[in-house]
Design a protein around this motif. Sequence first.
Motif, PDB file in Angstrom:
ATOM      1  N   ASP A 131     -18.562 -31.587 -16.442  1.00 11.82           N
ATOM      2  CA  ASP A 131     -19.915 -31.834 -16.946  1.00 11.82           C
ATOM      3  C   ASP A 131     -20.823 -32.442 -15.880  1.00 11.82           C
ATOM      4  O   ASP A 131     -21.602 -33.353 -16.151  1.00 11.82           O
ATOM      5  CB  ASP A 131     -19.875 -32.729 -18.183  1.00 11.82           C
ATOM      6  N   GLY A 132     -20.712 -31.952 -14.643  1.00 14.40           N
ATOM      7  CA  GLY A 132     -21.599 -32.382 -13.571  1.00 14.40           C
ATOM      8  C   GLY A 132     -21.238 -33.715 -12.927  1.00 14.40           C
ATOM      9  O   GLY A 132     -22.000 -34.230 -12.112  1.00 14.40           O
ATOM     10  N   ALA A 133     -20.084 -34.272 -13.273  1.00 15.72           N
ATOM     11  CA  ALA A 133     -19.665 -35.552 -12.692  1.00 15.72           C
ATOM     12  C   ALA A 133     -18.261 -35.434 -12.113  1.00 15.72           C
ATOM     13  O   ALA A 133     -17.435 -34.658 -12.594  1.00 15.72           O
ATOM     14  CB  ALA A 133     -19.691 -36.641 -13.755  1.00 15.72           C
ATOM     15  N   CYS A 134     -17.987 -36.204 -11.080  1.00 16.31           N
ATOM     16  CA  CYS A 134     -16.644 -36.264 -10.498  1.00 16.31           C
ATOM     17  C   CYS A 134     -15.841 -37.336 -11.223  1.00 16.31           C
ATOM     18  O   CYS A 134     -16.282 -38.478 -11.331  1.00 16.31           O
ATOM     19  CB  CYS A 134     -16.728 -36.609  -9.010  1.00 16.31           C
ATOM     20  N   LEU A 135     -14.688 -36.949 -11.727  1.00 17.25           N
ATOM     21  CA  LEU A 135     -13.803 -37.877 -12.440  1.00 17.25           C
ATOM     22  C   LEU A 135     -12.498 -38.016 -11.671  1.00 17.25           C
ATOM     23  O   LEU A 135     -12.057 -37.075 -11.011  1.00 17.25           O
ATOM     24  CB  LEU A 135     -13.525 -37.347 -13.850  1.00 17.25           C
ATOM     25  N   ASN A 136     -11.873 -39.174 -11.765  1.00 12.43           N
ATOM     26  CA  ASN A 136     -10.620 -39.426 -11.067  1.00 12.43           C
ATOM     27  C   ASN A 136      -9.497 -38.557 -11.608  1.00 12.43           C
ATOM     28  O   ASN A 136      -9.392 -38.346 -12.813  1.00 12.43           O
ATOM     29  CB  ASN A 136     -10.215 -40.892 -11.199  1.00 12.43           C
ATOM     30  N   CYS A 137      -8.643 -38.107 -10.698  1.00  9.34           N
ATOM     31  CA  CYS A 137      -7.434 -37.390 -11.090  1.00  9.34           C
ATOM     32  C   CYS A 137      -6.514 -38.329 -11.865  1.00  9.34           C
ATOM     33  O   CYS A 137      -6.658 -39.554 -11.798  1.00  9.34           O
ATOM     34  CB  CYS A 137      -6.660 -36.930  -9.843  1.00  9.34           C
ATOM     35  N   HIS A 138      -5.546 -37.752 -12.572  1.00 12.27           N
ATOM     36  CA  HIS A 138      -4.500 -38.551 -13.202  1.00 12.27           C
ATOM     37  C   HIS A 138      -3.852 -39.387 -12.100  1.00 12.27           C
ATOM     38  O   HIS A 138      -3.724 -38.939 -10.959  1.00 12.27           O
ATOM     39  CB  HIS A 138      -3.465 -37.630 -13.861  1.00 12.27           C
ATOM     40  N   GLU A 139      -3.441 -40.590 -12.423  1.00 17.66           N
ATOM     41  CA  GLU A 139      -2.896 -41.495 -11.408  1.00 17.66           C
ATOM     42  C   GLU A 139      -1.655 -40.950 -10.702  1.00 17.66           C
ATOM     43  O   GLU A 139      -1.313 -41.391  -9.604  1.00 17.66           O
ATOM     44  CB  GLU A 139      -2.582 -42.853 -12.022  1.00 17.66           C
ATOM     45  N   SER A 140      -0.990 -39.974 -11.274  1.00 17.38           N
ATOM     46  CA  SER A 140       0.199 -39.377 -10.655  1.00 17.38           C
ATOM     47  C   SER A 140      -0.145 -38.275  -9.654  1.00 17.38           C
ATOM     48  O   SER A 140       0.717 -37.834  -8.910  1.00 17.38           O
ATOM     49  CB  SER A 140       1.115 -38.785 -11.734  1.00 17.38           C
ATOM     50  N   CYS A 141      -1.383 -37.829  -9.633  1.00 17.74           N
ATOM     51  CA  CYS A 141      -1.805 -36.741  -8.752  1.00 17.74           C
ATOM     52  C   CYS A 141      -2.351 -37.275  -7.432  1.00 17.74           C
ATOM     53  O   CYS A 141      -2.997 -38.316  -7.398  1.00 17.74           O
ATOM     54  CB  CYS A 141      -2.928 -35.929  -9.396  1.00 17.74           C
ATOM     55  N   LEU A 142      -2.111 -36.537  -6.368  1.00 13.61           N
ATOM     56  CA  LEU A 142      -2.768 -36.809  -5.091  1.00 13.61           C
ATOM     57  C   LEU A 142      -4.069 -36.014  -5.006  1.00 13.61           C
ATOM     58  O   LEU A 142      -5.070 -36.494  -4.508  1.00 13.61           O
ATOM     59  CB  LEU A 142      -1.866 -36.427  -3.919  1.00 13.61           C
ATOM     60  N   LYS A 143      -4.008 -34.777  -5.482  1.00 20.10           N
ATOM     61  CA  LYS A 143      -5.168 -33.883  -5.538  1.00 20.10           C
ATOM     62  C   LYS A 143      -5.121 -33.177  -6.882  1.00 20.10           C
ATOM     63  O   LYS A 143      -4.044 -32.971  -7.435  1.00 20.10           O
ATOM     64  CB  LYS A 143      -5.129 -32.853  -4.418  1.00 20.10           C
ATOM     65  N   CYS A 144      -6.293 -32.796  -7.401  1.00 18.33           N
ATOM     66  CA  CYS A 144      -6.285 -32.156  -8.719  1.00 18.33           C
ATOM     67  C   CYS A 144      -7.481 -31.244  -8.929  1.00 18.33           C
ATOM     68  O   CYS A 144      -8.444 -31.270  -8.174  1.00 18.33           O
ATOM     69  CB  CYS A 144      -6.249 -33.222  -9.820  1.00 18.33           C
ATOM     70  N   LYS A 145      -7.389 -30.472 -10.016  1.00 21.75           N
ATOM     71  CA  LYS A 145      -8.477 -29.622 -10.500  1.00 21.75           C
ATOM     72  C   LYS A 145      -8.838 -29.972 -11.936  1.00 21.75           C
ATOM     73  O   LYS A 145      -9.693 -29.347 -12.534  1.00 21.75           O
ATOM     74  CB  LYS A 145      -8.089 -28.139 -10.432  1.00 21.75           C
ATOM     75  N   GLY A 146      -8.144 -30.962 -12.517  1.00 23.00           N
ATOM     76  CA  GLY A 146      -8.390 -31.373 -13.890  1.00 23.00           C
ATOM     77  C   GLY A 146      -7.605 -32.628 -14.224  1.00 23.00           C
ATOM     78  O   GLY A 146      -6.935 -33.205 -13.368  1.00 23.00           O
ATOM     79  N   PRO A 147      -7.656 -33.063 -15.484  1.00 21.79           N
ATOM     80  CA  PRO A 147      -7.103 -34.362 -15.877  1.00 21.79           C
ATOM     81  C   PRO A 147      -5.597 -34.422 -16.110  1.00 21.79           C
ATOM     82  O   PRO A 147      -5.028 -35.513 -16.167  1.00 21.79           O
ATOM     83  CB  PRO A 147      -7.843 -34.655 -17.177  1.00 21.79           C
ATOM     84  N   ARG A 148      -4.924 -33.302 -16.245  1.00 22.15           N
ATOM     85  CA  ARG A 148      -3.502 -33.308 -16.616  1.00 22.15           C
ATOM     86  C   ARG A 148      -2.617 -33.770 -15.463  1.00 22.15           C
ATOM     87  O   ARG A 148      -2.998 -33.664 -14.304  1.00 22.15           O
ATOM     88  CB  ARG A 148      -3.090 -31.922 -17.086  1.00 22.15           C
ATOM     89  N   ASN A 149      -1.408 -34.250 -15.771  1.00 25.23           N
ATOM     90  CA  ASN A 149      -0.473 -34.678 -14.735  1.00 25.23           C
ATOM     91  C   ASN A 149       0.611 -33.631 -14.489  1.00 25.23           C
ATOM     92  O   ASN A 149       1.714 -33.948 -14.076  1.00 25.23           O
ATOM     93  CB  ASN A 149       0.140 -36.042 -15.055  1.00 25.23           C
TER      94      ASN A 149
END
Length: 108
Positions: free
Chosen positions: A47-65
């Motif tokens: 939605d036009g904002a950068c959100l943090n990855c799941h804490e287990s991810c180093l890099k991501c494309k979405g919220p899941r781990n």
Amino acid sequence: EKNCGDCHPECKGSCSGLNADDCQECANVRDGKYCVAECSPSKYAKDGACLNCHESCLKCKGPRNTISHDGCIECDHAIIFPNGSIQKCINKNASCPGSLFYYFYCTI
């Protein structure tokens, strides 16, 4: 005397100054108070904002781990099924649950 100047290239429309944090609206995404072309690898756009990855991810494309199109694309540790597929990423300092073994690095 007032002079008009161009908005930052990451601004969409009006701005109150020359910098990427002076935009009223972003052309691409907003990371905190700054408009940027894309989110850093440790964040994903929603939605036009950068959100943090799941804490287990180093890099991501979405919220899941999980290693998936809407989750991690890189993690330090993962729980791996016997067939080699990744169940989920786990925190760097986490112990492997049950009878699972330590897996060093995974990426897609």
